[in-house]
Structures are given as structure tokens and as C-alpha cells.
Design an enzyme around this catalytic site. Structure first.
Site, mmCIF file in Angstrom:
data_model
loop_
_atom_site.group_PDB
_atom_site.id
_atom_site.type_symbol
_atom_site.label_atom_id
_atom_site.label_comp_id
_atom_site.label_asym_id
_atom_site.label_seq_id
_atom_site.Cartn_x
_atom_site.Cartn_y
_atom_site.Cartn_z
ATOM 1 N N GLY A 109 -4.314 9.235 6.836
ATOM 2 C CA GLY A 109 -4.679 8.965 5.454
ATOM 3 C C GLY A 109 -5.820 7.965 5.337
ATOM 4 O O GLY A 109 -6.769 7.960 6.127
ATOM 5 N N VAL A 110 -5.696 7.090 4.367
ATOM 6 C CA VAL A 110 -6.766 6.136 4.100
ATOM 7 C C VAL A 110 -6.908 5.146 5.260
ATOM 8 O O VAL A 110 -8.007 4.678 5.571
ATOM 9 C CB VAL A 110 -6.529 5.449 2.734
ATOM 10 C CG1 VAL A 110 -5.375 4.504 2.742
ATOM 11 C CG2 VAL A 110 -7.795 4.762 2.248
ATOM 12 N N ASP A 111 -5.812 4.830 5.914
ATOM 13 C CA ASP A 111 -5.808 3.941 7.082
ATOM 14 C C ASP A 111 -6.722 4.501 8.179
ATOM 15 O O ASP A 111 -7.596 3.800 8.719
ATOM 16 C CB ASP A 111 -4.361 3.830 7.580
ATOM 17 C CG ASP A 111 -4.117 2.639 8.495
ATOM 18 O OD1 ASP A 111 -5.051 1.861 8.727
ATOM 19 O OD2 ASP A 111 -2.974 2.504 8.979
ATOM 20 N N SER A 148 0.880 3.536 -0.945
ATOM 21 C CA SER A 148 2.215 4.153 -0.767
ATOM 22 C C SER A 148 2.376 5.559 -1.338
ATOM 23 O O SER A 148 3.422 6.178 -1.151
ATOM 24 C CB SER A 148 3.345 3.288 -1.357
ATOM 25 O OG SER A 148 3.650 2.202 -0.503
ATOM 26 N N THR A 149 1.364 6.070 -2.057
ATOM 27 C CA THR A 149 1.589 7.360 -2.725
ATOM 28 C C THR A 149 1.151 8.568 -1.891
ATOM 29 O O THR A 149 1.184 9.693 -2.375
ATOM 30 C CB THR A 149 0.881 7.411 -4.097
ATOM 31 O OG1 THR A 149 -0.530 7.377 -3.897
ATOM 32 C CG2 THR A 149 1.310 6.245 -4.968
ATOM 33 N N GLY A 150 0.763 8.327 -0.642
ATOM 34 C CA GLY A 150 0.423 9.423 0.257
ATOM 35 C C GLY A 150 1.601 9.714 1.163
ATOM 36 O O GLY A 150 2.674 10.144 0.713
#
Ligand code: ADP
Length: 170
Positions: free
Chosen positions: A33-35, A118-120
Site C-alpha cells: 500500500g502507501v507504505d 488504516s482504511t486499506g
């Protein structure tokens, strides 16, 4: 105050702000994800600095440099995994946002870009997360005149719409 808070659809790795916020895991080891996107764009020095920090508990945040990102710093915030809502998820999510603003104050930072924490892969329902995120941002903006701009960078048009609706809700 509202003009200092903006919602944009885009890729957070492209934002030249004082700090971009990473939706990190407790190990601060990078992930999906964004990480993953932030670590790829920042380069290997980022994970090397993260290794020196140890673990970060859920609801807290840690700051590093931004390395090859256009942003000067990365603030790694560890959001809660969604377990149904009865395990303190709302409070832990709010705590993440507050921890980011506390670090910004300590480091004299004025502009920040947040993803939807947290929404992924952590599955926190975005309709419930957005009002919590926006409440904490508004509170920080009201309390801290030195904050110049808070940007929420939503990856999809649908996520942007959810945040826009939460922002305009009475
Ligand atoms: P978490 O594990 O906290 O749920 P994820 O990275 O899985 O974190 O998802 C958080 C949000 O970040 C999701 O809405 C996802 O679509 C979004 N996202 C993924 N990549 C990017 C990016 N490059 N810029 C902004 N948001 C992103």
C-alpha cells in the site's frame, strides 16, 4: 481554518510538504500500500533509518527524514487493524493523528500530507475513519495557528468522495 485543510486525489509520494505521513506497521519495516510506495520513492536510506527506531506501538508515530521524496520528513503512524470496532479502534485511530501533530509541533513543521490511515489493508471502514481523521485535523488547526496546511491525499475518487462528504457533513 477550513481553507488550511484540503482534500486532493493523488499519490502522496509526489507532495513537497514538510512531512508526509506513512500508514506504517509496528515494525516500521515497510510493507504494501502507501507504505510500500513511500519506501520505494524514498529509497533504501529510509528503511535503514527506520531500523534504528525499533518498534512503534499502534496509535503512535515516529519521524524520519524524507530522503529521495520531495517531502522533507516522513512521519510513520501506526493505525489500528479493524477488528469490528469494539477493540478501541476509533480511539487508536484518533491517537495516530494526534501523535502526528505532536511530532510536527516538536519539529516546527507547518505543512503535512496524510493518507487515509488504516482504511486499506487494515480494513477500517473509510466512512467511519474519515470523520475521526477530519475531527483531529480541525482540532489541530484550531489550536495551532502555526500549521499552514493540512492535505489529505486520497488515492481513489471514491475515497475522495467519502472524505468530501464527511467534511461537508453538519
Ligand atoms: P493501512 O495498512 O493503514 O490500511 P494501506 O496502505 O493499505 O494502509 O492503505 C491506506 C490508504 O492509502 C488506502 O486508502 C490506500 O488506497 C491508500 N494509498 C495507497 N497508495 C497510496 C499513495 N501512493 N498515495 C496515497 N494513498 C495511497
Amino acid at each position: 481554518m477550513t481553507e488550511r485543510l484540503e482534500l486532493i486525489q493523488g499519490d502522496i509520494t509526489r507532495f513537497a510538504v514538510d512531512a508526509v505521513v506513512n500508514a506504517a506497521n509496528s515494525a516500521l519495516s515497510g510493507g504494501g500500500g502507501v507504505d510500500g510506495a513511500i519506501h520505494r520513492a524514498a529509497g533504501p536510506e529510509l528503511v535503514a533509518e527506520c531500523r534504528t527506531l525499533g518498534r512503534c506501538p499502534t496509535g503512535e508515530a515516529r519521524i524520519t527524514k524524507g530522503y529521495r521524496l520531495p517531502a522533507a520528513h516522513v512521519i510513520h503512524a501506526v493505525g489500528p487493524v479493524w477488528w469490528g470496532g469494539d477493540r478501541g479502534e476509533d480511539a487508536l485511530l484518533a491517537s495516530c493523528y494526534r501523535s502526528v501533530f505532536a511530532l510536527m509541533e516538536q519539529h516546527g513543521l507547518r505543512t503535512v500530507a496524510f493518507p487515509s490511515i488504516s482504511t486499506g489493508s487494515y480494513s477500517f471502514p473509510i466512512e467511519r475513519a474519515a470523520p475521526i481523521a477530519l475531527r483531529e485535523m480541525r482540532e489541530a488547526l484550531a489550536r495551532r495557528p502555526e500549521l499552514e496546511r493540512v492535505t489529505v491525499v486520497l488515492f481513489s475518487a471514491r475515497d475522495l468522495k467519502v472524505y468530501q462528504e464527511a467534511l461537508s457533513a453538519p
